[in-house]
Structure formats: C-alpha cells, structure tokens
Design a protein around this motif. Structure first.
Motif, PDB file in Angstrom:
ATOM      1  N   LEU E  95       0.823  -1.216   0.000  1.00 38.01           N
ATOM      2  CA  LEU E  95       0.000   0.000   0.000  1.00 38.01           C
ATOM      3  C   LEU E  95       0.855   1.262   0.000  1.00 38.01           C
ATOM      4  O   LEU E  95       0.440   2.300  -0.520  1.00 38.01           O
ATOM      5  CB  LEU E  95      -0.941   0.000   1.207  1.00 38.01           C
ATOM      6  N   ALA E  96       2.070   1.162   0.536  1.00 32.88           N
ATOM      7  CA  ALA E  96       2.959   2.328   0.590  1.00 32.88           C
ATOM      8  C   ALA E  96       3.325   2.814  -0.810  1.00 32.88           C
ATOM      9  O   ALA E  96       3.758   3.957  -0.999  1.00 32.88           O
ATOM     10  CB  ALA E  96       4.215   1.980   1.375  1.00 32.88           C
ATOM     11  N   ILE E 101       3.322   6.684  -6.616  1.00 35.80           N
ATOM     12  CA  ILE E 101       2.847   6.589  -8.010  1.00 35.80           C
ATOM     13  C   ILE E 101       3.100   7.877  -8.783  1.00 35.80           C
ATOM     14  O   ILE E 101       3.481   7.847  -9.967  1.00 35.80           O
ATOM     15  CB  ILE E 101       1.343   6.209  -8.035  1.00 35.80           C
ATOM     16  N   ALA E 102       2.934   9.026  -8.097  1.00 32.47           N
ATOM     17  CA  ALA E 102       3.080  10.303  -8.797  1.00 32.47           C
ATOM     18  C   ALA E 102       4.467  10.472  -9.401  1.00 32.47           C
ATOM     19  O   ALA E 102       4.636  11.122 -10.442  1.00 32.47           O
ATOM     20  CB  ALA E 102       2.784  11.448  -7.829  1.00 32.47           C
ATOM     21  N   GLU E 103       5.478   9.893  -8.773  1.00 35.92           N
ATOM     22  CA  GLU E 103       6.847  10.119  -9.243  1.00 35.92           C
ATOM     23  C   GLU E 103       7.314   9.106 -10.291  1.00 35.92           C
ATOM     24  O   GLU E 103       8.428   9.184 -10.795  1.00 35.92           O
ATOM     25  CB  GLU E 103       7.815  10.080  -8.057  1.00 35.92           C
ATOM     26  N   ILE E 104       6.438   8.112 -10.615  1.00 35.28           N
ATOM     27  CA  ILE E 104       6.856   7.087 -11.588  1.00 35.28           C
ATOM     28  C   ILE E 104       6.828   7.666 -12.993  1.00 35.28           C
ATOM     29  O   ILE E 104       5.881   8.352 -13.376  1.00 35.28           O
ATOM     30  CB  ILE E 104       5.940   5.845 -11.497  1.00 35.28           C
ATOM     31  N   SER E 105       7.888   7.378 -13.778  1.00 36.73           N
ATOM     32  CA  SER E 105       8.032   8.015 -15.087  1.00 36.73           C
ATOM     33  C   SER E 105       7.214   7.306 -16.163  1.00 36.73           C
ATOM     34  O   SER E 105       6.842   7.892 -17.164  1.00 36.73           O
ATOM     35  CB  SER E 105       9.504   8.014 -15.492  1.00 36.73           C
ATOM     36  N   GLY E 112       0.472  -1.093 -13.581  1.00 36.21           N
ATOM     37  CA  GLY E 112       0.690  -2.308 -12.804  1.00 36.21           C
ATOM     38  C   GLY E 112       0.686  -2.043 -11.306  1.00 36.21           C
ATOM     39  O   GLY E 112       0.037  -2.770 -10.533  1.00 36.21           O
ATOM     40  N   ILE E 113       1.401  -0.988 -10.888  1.00 36.77           N
ATOM     41  CA  ILE E 113       1.497  -0.682  -9.454  1.00 36.77           C
ATOM     42  C   ILE E 113       0.113  -0.347  -8.902  1.00 36.77           C
ATOM     43  O   ILE E 113      -0.280  -0.815  -7.815  1.00 36.77           O
ATOM     44  CB  ILE E 113       2.476   0.499  -9.239  1.00 36.77           C
ATOM     45  N   GLN E 114      -0.666   0.445  -9.656  1.00 46.40           N
ATOM     46  CA  GLN E 114      -2.011   0.837  -9.221  1.00 46.40           C
ATOM     47  C   GLN E 114      -2.844  -0.409  -8.929  1.00 46.40           C
ATOM     48  O   GLN E 114      -3.506  -0.506  -7.897  1.00 46.40           O
ATOM     49  CB  GLN E 114      -2.668   1.691 -10.314  1.00 46.40           C
ATOM     50  N   MET E 115      -2.772  -1.401  -9.850  1.00 44.27           N
ATOM     51  CA  MET E 115      -3.550  -2.623  -9.645  1.00 44.27           C
ATOM     52  C   MET E 115      -3.066  -3.385  -8.419  1.00 44.27           C
ATOM     53  O   MET E 115      -3.866  -3.936  -7.653  1.00 44.27           O
ATOM     54  CB  MET E 115      -3.465  -3.515 -10.881  1.00 44.27           C
ATOM     55  N   ALA E 116      -1.734  -3.433  -8.255  1.00 42.81           N
ATOM     56  CA  ALA E 116      -1.192  -4.140  -7.095  1.00 42.81           C
ATOM     57  C   ALA E 116      -1.671  -3.476  -5.808  1.00 42.81           C
ATOM     58  O   ALA E 116      -2.073  -4.141  -4.844  1.00 42.81           O
ATOM     59  CB  ALA E 116       0.335  -4.161  -7.168  1.00 42.81           C
ATOM     60  N   VAL E 117      -1.639  -2.111  -5.786  1.00 41.62           N
ATOM     61  CA  VAL E 117      -2.089  -1.354  -4.621  1.00 41.62           C
ATOM     62  C   VAL E 117      -3.575  -1.611  -4.362  1.00 41.62           C
ATOM     63  O   VAL E 117      -4.006  -1.758  -3.225  1.00 41.62           O
ATOM     64  CB  VAL E 117      -1.821   0.152  -4.843  1.00 41.62           C
ATOM     65  N   ASP E 118      -4.354  -1.690  -5.452  1.00 40.97           N
ATOM     66  CA  ASP E 118      -5.798  -1.911  -5.321  1.00 40.97           C
ATOM     67  C   ASP E 118      -6.117  -3.332  -4.880  1.00 40.97           C
ATOM     68  O   ASP E 118      -7.294  -3.692  -4.717  1.00 40.97           O
ATOM     69  CB  ASP E 118      -6.511  -1.639  -6.663  1.00 40.97           C
TER      70      ASP E 118
END
Lengths: 258, 258, 258, 258, 258
Positions: E95-96, E101-105, E112-118
């Motif tokens: 969740l951290a 996410i904002a800094e990912i280029s 992918g990260i968004q889905m993992a977080v969700d």
C-alpha cells in the motif's frame, strides 16, 4: 464431378481463343508453333523430372482425375456409419464388427476396424492410422509441389525460348521486314509459358491443396471414431463428439433428420 | 541410378539444342561466347564462395553424385534387419550383437549398435544418434542452399552481363548495322543465366530436398529401432511399431511375404 | 582468414573487369560515373539509415572484418578445455576455478565460470548466459538484416537513377545522336545496383548468417558445459555429453587422440 | 458502414478517371475495350474457379458486403451482456437463461447458452464452440485466399492479353502507322490487370484479413464468458477477466460509466 | 531525436535532387507533374483506406513522430526504478507504493502498481498487463503493415500511371516529335512510386519494426518486475533477475556505478 474445375478450364482457354479469333488481322495459325510448344512444355516436364522422383512425375496426371472427379465426402453420413459401427461393437463386442467390414464404404475405416478386430493394441492402431494420414498428406503435398513447380518452370522455359528467338532474330537483321514476324514467334514461348502456368498448373495446385485439407479432415474424424469404438465408448457420446466437426448448418440439418 | 534426373537433364538441354538447330537462319556458334559463359558461371560461383564456407563450396559437386546415383532405401529390408538384430539381442544378450556388426549394411545402425554393445547409457546413445541426424540434416540443408543460391545468382550475373553488353553497345552506336549483333551478344548472358538456373540448379535443389527428407525418415526408423533393442523390447512389438512407417502397399506386401 | 570470401570477392569484380576490358570498342572509363555511384551507394546507405538504428549502421562495416577474418572454432579443443575445468572443479572445488580464469581462451566461458565462482544461483547463471546468447543472436541478426536491406535498396536506387536518366534523355531528344550515350549512362545505375547487391551485400549476408549459426552452437556447448561444472557432474560424463555435438569425423579423431 | 472502404474505392477509381480525362489528347473511349476486359476479368474468374471449390467462388461476392457494411463490435457492451447473463445464471440457475435467449443479440452466444441450458458437458460445449470458431476462421481464410488469388491472376491474364495483342500486332506490321494504336490496345489488358488487382482485390483481401482477426477475438471473448457462466463463476470475476481484452482507453471509459 | 532517420531522409531526397540538378540538359521542372503525384500518392492512400480500418489510416502519420523523435529507453535507470519500488513495498508494504505513483516516469509501471495497490489478484494483474502488451504489439504491427502496404501500393500505382501515359501517347503518335516527352511524362509516375516507396515507406516500416521490438522488451521487463514486487520478492534478487536483460556492456557499467 467438380463442375467448377471443368467450367474454369473451358472458360480460361475459351476466352483466350475468342480473343484471338475476334481480333482483326489475327489468325489462330499464327499462335501455333510446334517447336515453341515443345520448348515450354517439354522443358517444364524435363525440369520437373530432375526435381521430383520418377514416381511423383508418373503419378501426377492421376491428380487431374482428382481435380475433375472429386466429390465432397458426406460427413453426416460418415458419422452415421461410424456411430452404427459403435453400436454393433457396444452391443455384440468388437469381434462382431468383422461381419460388417464388407459393407463399409471407406477403405480407411476398414483398415482401422480390421486392426481393432484383430486385437491390435490401441497405441499401435492409432500410430498406424496416423502414419497412414501422414503418408497421404506427404503424397498429396508432393503432387501439389509438382503442379506448383510446373507452374513455375513453364514461364521460365517460356523466357528461355523467347531469348533464343530474340538472339536468332537479332543475328539476322539484314532483312528488316522479318523483324516483326521474328519477334512475334519469339514471344510465343512467353505466351505459352504464361498460359500453361495460369490456366492449368497454378489453379490446379490450389485446388489440390484444398482437396487435401478436406480429405485430411475426414481421416481425422475417422481416427477419432475408431479409437472411441475401440475403447468401447457410448455411441451417443461418440456421435456428439464427432458432430462438433460438422459446420453449424449441417449440424442443424442432422438434428432435424433425427 | 536416378533415371528421372538423367533423362530430365538430357531432355532439357536436348530441347534447347534442337530448338536452336531447327530455327531457320540460326547456328549453334551464335550461341556460344566464352566471356559470357565466364561472367555467368564464374560470377555465380564467386558469389557462392562469398556466401558459403569453403567446405560447402568444394563439397557441392559431390551432391551431383547423390542426384544421379541415389537409390531408394528398401525400408522393408531395413526393418527386417533391425528385427533380426533385436532377436539376437533378446536371445543372447546385447553383447552378442558385437559378432553381427560386420554383417550390418548401414553405417548408422553400426554406430548405434556399437554404442549399445559398449554399454553407453540410453540417453547418451539417443543424444548422439540425434546429433548425428541433425548434422546430416544441416549438411544436406547447406548443400541445398548452395544449389538454390547458384540458381539465384546465375540469372543475376546474367543480368549484369547483359547490362555490360548493352552499355558497351549503346556507347558505340556510330555503326547502326552492328546494333543487332551487339544486342544478341548482350542477351546471351541472360540466356545462360536462365538455362543454368532452370536446367540445373533449381531442379536439383528440389531433388536434394526430397532425398534429404527420405534419408531422415530412414534414420528416424533406425533410432527408434536401436532404442527399442537397447531397452530389450520384444522383437515382434518392435516390428509392429517400425512397420507403421511403411506405406500401406509395402505393409501389405510385407504381410504376404511372411 | 576466410579464403573463400577473399577469392570470391576478387573473382566477382575481376570477372566483370575482364569482361569490360576484352569487349571490343569498350573502355573502363565508360563504366565510371561519379554521380551514378553516389545515387546508388549513397541512396542505399541513406535508406538503411532510415531503416536501422544509428548503432547498427555504424557497426555494419565491422561485419566485414568478421566475413574476412573469421576462423572456425576448434570445438574439440573447446570441449577439452571445459572438461579440464570440470576436473579442477571436481578435484579442488568450484572456488579453485578462480585461479584458472586467466588462462581461459574464451570470454563467454570466463563470464560463466566467474559467476559460478562468485556463488551465483544456477538459474541466474543460466538466465544470464542465455540472455547473452540472445543478445549476440539479435546483434548478428540486425547486422545480417542490414546487409540484406543494402542488397535490396541498392538495385532499387539503381532503378531510380535509371528512371531519372531516361526521363532527362527523353526530354532532350532534339539531338537523336545523343540517345545512345544518354541511355548508356542511364543504365549505369542499374548496373551499379546489381553489382553492389550481387557481388557484395547479398553473398555477405548469407555468410554472416552461417557464421552466426556456428557461433551460437559454440555458445550452446559452453552453456551446457558450465551448467554441468556448476552442478558438479563427473568430467567423463560431461565430455561424453558435449561430444555429441561433434560431427562423427571429429568424434572419431578425438577418440584416436586419446 | 465502413466509410474508409467506400472512400478508398471511389478515390482510387476517381483518381484514375481524372488522370485520363485531364491528359491532353486523351479520351475515355480509348481506355474501354470489351474483349480486353473479358480476358482479364473472365480469365481471373476462370482461374479461381479451377483453384477454389464452387461454394467459395459463389460466396465471394458476399464478402463485399462485409467489406462495406461491417461495423466494429462494441466489446464493452458485449462484456456487459455476458456479465448480465452470468448474474441470471448465478441467481436463478443455468436453466433460467432459457428465458433470456430471445433477447441475446449475438447468434454465437445463443449457441453456447442453448447448449449450457440443455445440460451438455462442458468439454463438449467448448469443443463445439471452438470447432465453430475454426469453421468461421477457415471460411474467412478461404474467402481472403480467393481475393488474394484474384489479385494475382488478374495481372497474369493482363500479361497474357498483352502478349496476344503484341503477337497479333507484330504479325501485321505491313502498315507501320497502326503500330502505335495496336500497342496501345495490347497494353490495355496489362492496365486492367493492374487496376483490378490494386484497386479492388489486394486491398480488400487485406481488410478481410483484419476483419477476420477482429471477429475471432470477439468469439474468443464469448467462449471464455460462456465457459465461465457454465462453471458458475462469480459475475464480478468474469467481468474482471473479460475486461482484460479491452484496450486501456475502453477499459477506463467502462470504469467511469460504472 | 533519431538522428539517423533525419539524416537518411534528407540524404535520400538530397542525392536525387543533386543528381537531377547536375545532369546536363535537365531541369527540376521536368520532374514535377501534379497529376502524376496525385495518381501515385492518392492511389496508394486510397488503396490503404480500402485495406485498413479508418483508425489505422488516420493514426499512421503519428508513426512519423515515433520514427523521428524516439529515444532509446534507459533500461538501467528503469531497473533502478523498479528495484526502488520493490524496496518500498518490502519495507512498508504494497500500500505504501500508492504514495510513490506520482513520481513514476512510465505509464505502464503506474498501471501495474495501481492494480497491485488496489489488491487485484496476481493472475488478473498479469493478464491485464500482457493484454496491454498484446494491444501495443497489435497496434504497432498494424502501423508497420500500413507503411509496408504504402511501400507496395505506391509502385503499383506508379505502374498504373505509366501504363495510362503510354496508352495515351501510343494513341496519339501522329506527331512523332512528341513521343519522347510523352514517354518522359509517362515514366514520371513509375519514378514517383519508386521514390515514395524506397525513400520513405519501406525504410520507415523497418525502423518501426525495430522500435516495436525494443518497446516490447521494456514492457516485458516491467511485467516481470511488477509481478516480483507483488509477490514480495527480495529487491536484490529482483535486481539480479532483471539485469539479465541488460547487454553485458551495460551490465558491467551498472556494476561499476554501484
């Protein structure tokens, strides 16, 4: 009889013939030259003799019979026949199939049923039937390759003939009035090559390829059917499985006939 | 001897020769020009030397021996031989095969039997035999590629020769009467390229490809046979398995001979 | 040095040169035209710059070094070296290999041994070595594709040059005496395109493809060897396994040397 | 309606028409010659009759309807429909789907749901649906092959027609003033072949290939959906799985609509 | 910016321009003919509208931006970014990652990260990411196919234009002095077709294919990284695994930077 092949062949040659006959100042005689025909057709056959084993060359005219006389296998009837055999095997045992071999229409089914009756092991039966399918596929592919190569060598020998004609003509330019007719004759072999290739061999190679795919599908259905009979499956289940090979229209029709 | 290859080669060149000789106002001498032959054949060989390793180039004429002298392997006899070896191995043990190696006709069988007798592990035997098959397939494919490339480079150098001839001719048009003969000579290289390609290299590349497939099938049968012998399978079962590779006609004949 | 590449290149250009010099009424000067060379060679390079990343374009001349200076890897010696490393690892442990890294001839073996010595996990070692093989294969394939495309674009720009020349010539037909020389110049670019393609790029693309296959086989042998060393297999078994990659002749020779 | 196909077809023929009309000294009449059209179009159709089964030939004009009238399937709506069916099945049982069959838009969904309702075994349902997909793919591939072959035979018959015309013209060179018009007519068939091929058949073959891929994707989604419904999966999970087939833009939009 | 594409394009057109300007008796004006340009370019676009869906046609100019403005992804930096995300996830939980996410280029990493977080299930995440890769690959392949077809249709319409011109010219041979200029104009469309094809579309199709392969590799690295993060693997192991994708030179450099 394959009406499309017959009509196509007649139409292709007919159109060319008509185009020659209705052109003003043209005569069919100007388009017939025995040595040119010999170079193109003889040359293509000679090249294919170098390219293929003698057996394929000698067997290739038989493919014309297939092209003209093929008729689509009735897959619905085929499935009915296999299901009927399955019922006999289920009711009276595998050995009872021996009595029905004489009435089976398809030699490939006979081959499989005979082995099942003889008590061959399932994996040997399947191996043998699949080797048979491979052998048929290989033989068909060789014949198609022969037609393809004829369709490729004919224009090549047509070009060789035209080059021969041009070189002869260019070496005898003392009489300029003969240039036109010399070149006309030289171009004849290119024309023959194009006609032989596009009115016979290339189209027939395509059709042979299509008929091959169709026959392999039928053989695949038979293998599945025989393996199912051999393992004593329920005839209803066999029917359901084999009928997945039917196109939907044929499937619906078969349902209604019941 | 491969009759088809011999007849095809003679027929292809014979037809072209006859076409030259019977054409009015033509002479064979007009079709022979040493520098043109050199540009086409020499050029194609030079290009193939750049394209292939020296070993493939030097070995390529040997392929002609294969094209002309090949004879189909008698698969029925081959299976009989393997089954006979299997019977010996079954009766007297694997080591007893050592005494029979001298009478084996096929070097590839010897290779496998020798390893089995020497007690090599089955997976090493199979690896080695399959590597050997791969090596044969690669060597054959390289030779076929050589013939294919010769069949492609010959017309290319034919075109280069014709362009050379045309440019020379066009640069010397002061004497218009020489244009015809100049162009005739220029076209000779294109003709040579087409003949070399379509009367020799392309057809022979096809035949090499066919012979390769045939040899690989024989080697596949041998590998299966040797692995079965090594694992001590029943000779009858080995025979049944290997005979699935026979075409149905040959299978029936073998049955009858029994 | 790759003798075949050198002889082939010299022979191809030599034959064309001789054909020009011995033709009556021809001069080498008539075949040299700077703008035509620029259109064909410059055009092909320009097209390839659009088609490939800059790195591939700039690296492509290095491939010539490979074409001319390659020498076949001695696979027998390579296997001996791997087996010797395996013996050290078996006798003194994996870490003892560190002392032998300096004497290893092949950088790819060093890469693998170094990782094994560093204690990397087997699957990471294999992944890395295989990624390396893929990278080499990709780089080679890109270079081959560059040569292939040069061999395709050169004739295309040759045709563009000839069309330019023909259109200029046809627009200035007031002086008919110049038609011949105008056309001769126009055809030069087609000739250049055909020569550049068939005497350099297409044959070399083939050779690069062959050398690539050879190098990948060597790398495959090394990967198998290193994985076997890492897992502590018996050196004799490793030797037996790796020698299945040798062609039979080399295998027999290696046996005799023992 | 597929606007691109319509505009493309009109533009291609329009451009050629305009080019003819604005050229000085040109008239449309000079470009129309019934026998030439017959040789090219008739010949190509005749060759395709030899090459394809009659059913494919007769069905090929129907493909034009597909080319012009296709509209992309709304995959988002399709997934919604499948999920809604899954909810019904989950809530009221598989049999409850019978009442909803009438409202289903897609015949392929109906086929699958009907079988599920009839209690067919899952593997039989999947086999049947996949056989159906194969049948559709085969039918599409045959039609595309027909268009491809028309695009190949049309120029071939164009060349045959031009050779016919050239030979007739060269045989009647007594009146040199007629050479120009004779050659113009001879070239017409080559022109027709190029136009028929590049303005109709080759582009449409490409579009058919694209539409085929699109339809197969839709059918794949349906099969996955029906198998999931049949096995009683949670509608939410089904939705999540099927939506991986959506492109990201459509996925985002579908999220927002919720 | 892709320097090679820019230089190549300028060089290709520059060379042709220079060749026209320095040729004696030539003028640029003779090479510009609006209707000819219309037939070739308009015709090729029209054919591609018939061959592709409207979306692909309208989106194809965007590919030029890719051809000229692409820059290679810095794979070393990409791996660093993924490893840094893995460290956060390992230290502070999945969740951290939301805060980072904002800094990912890279948008694909965000997806992918968004889905993992969700909290999506791993197989759904992988399915979705791979469907996304497939969608990108399909879109790229369609665009490359468009450029390939433009490169094929342009010469075809060039030939159609030349045939139109020749037929018009041959029908108006009353004024022989105009034959030259008539033929010059007729050849213009063939020239345009060859230039459009070989100076723009075919080379760019190649480059698009190369860039596609590069982007797919980057996406593959990201998928592996995200799946590893999601399953909570050790960041060091993730780094080691992902770095097998680096070419050896980049790997060594990355080692030294540590």
């Amino acid at each position: 009889m394959d009406i499309a092949s017959v009509i196509g062949l007649i139409a292709a040659f007919g159109l060319i013939l008509v185009a020659i006959l209705i052109a003003p100042g043209s005569s069919l005689a100007a388009f017939i030259d025995a040595p040119s025909i010999l170079v193109v057709c003889g040359g293509a056959v000679a090249a294919c003799m170098m390219a293929f084993p003698l057996k394929t060359v000698l067997g290739s005219p038989m493919a014309l019979k297939v092209v003209f006389l093929n008729k689509p296998t009735d897959v619905t009837a085929l499935i009915k026949e296999i299901v009927s055999l399955a019922e006999t095997a289920r009711r009276d045992g595998l050995l009872a199939l021996e009595g029905r071999i004489a009435e089976i229409s398809n030699a490939f089914i006979v081959l499989g049923i005979q082995m099942a009756v003889d008590g061959a092991r399932p994996d040997v039966i399947e191996d043998l039937l699949r080797t048979e399918i491979d052998a048929v596929a290989t033989r068909h592919r060789d014949v198609k390759a022969f037609y393809d190569q004829m369709g490729r060598f004919a224009p090549a020998y047509g070009m060789i003939g035209t080059l021969l004609g041009l070189i002869i003509m260019l070496g005898n330019m003392s009489d300029p009035s003969s240039i036109g007719s010399g070149m006309a004759v030289a171009l004849l072999t290119t024309l023959y090559g194009a006609i032989v290739s596009n009115c016979v061999f290339l189209p027939f190679a395509e059709k042979l390829s299509f008929l091959n795919k169709q026959e392999l599908l039928v053989m695949e259905i038979i293998v599945r059917g025989i393996m199912a009979i051999q393992s004593g499956e329920n005839p209803r289940v066999i029917e359901q499985k084999l009928r997945t090979f039917l196109p939907p229209a044929a499937r619906k029709k078969a349902d209604e006939e019941k």
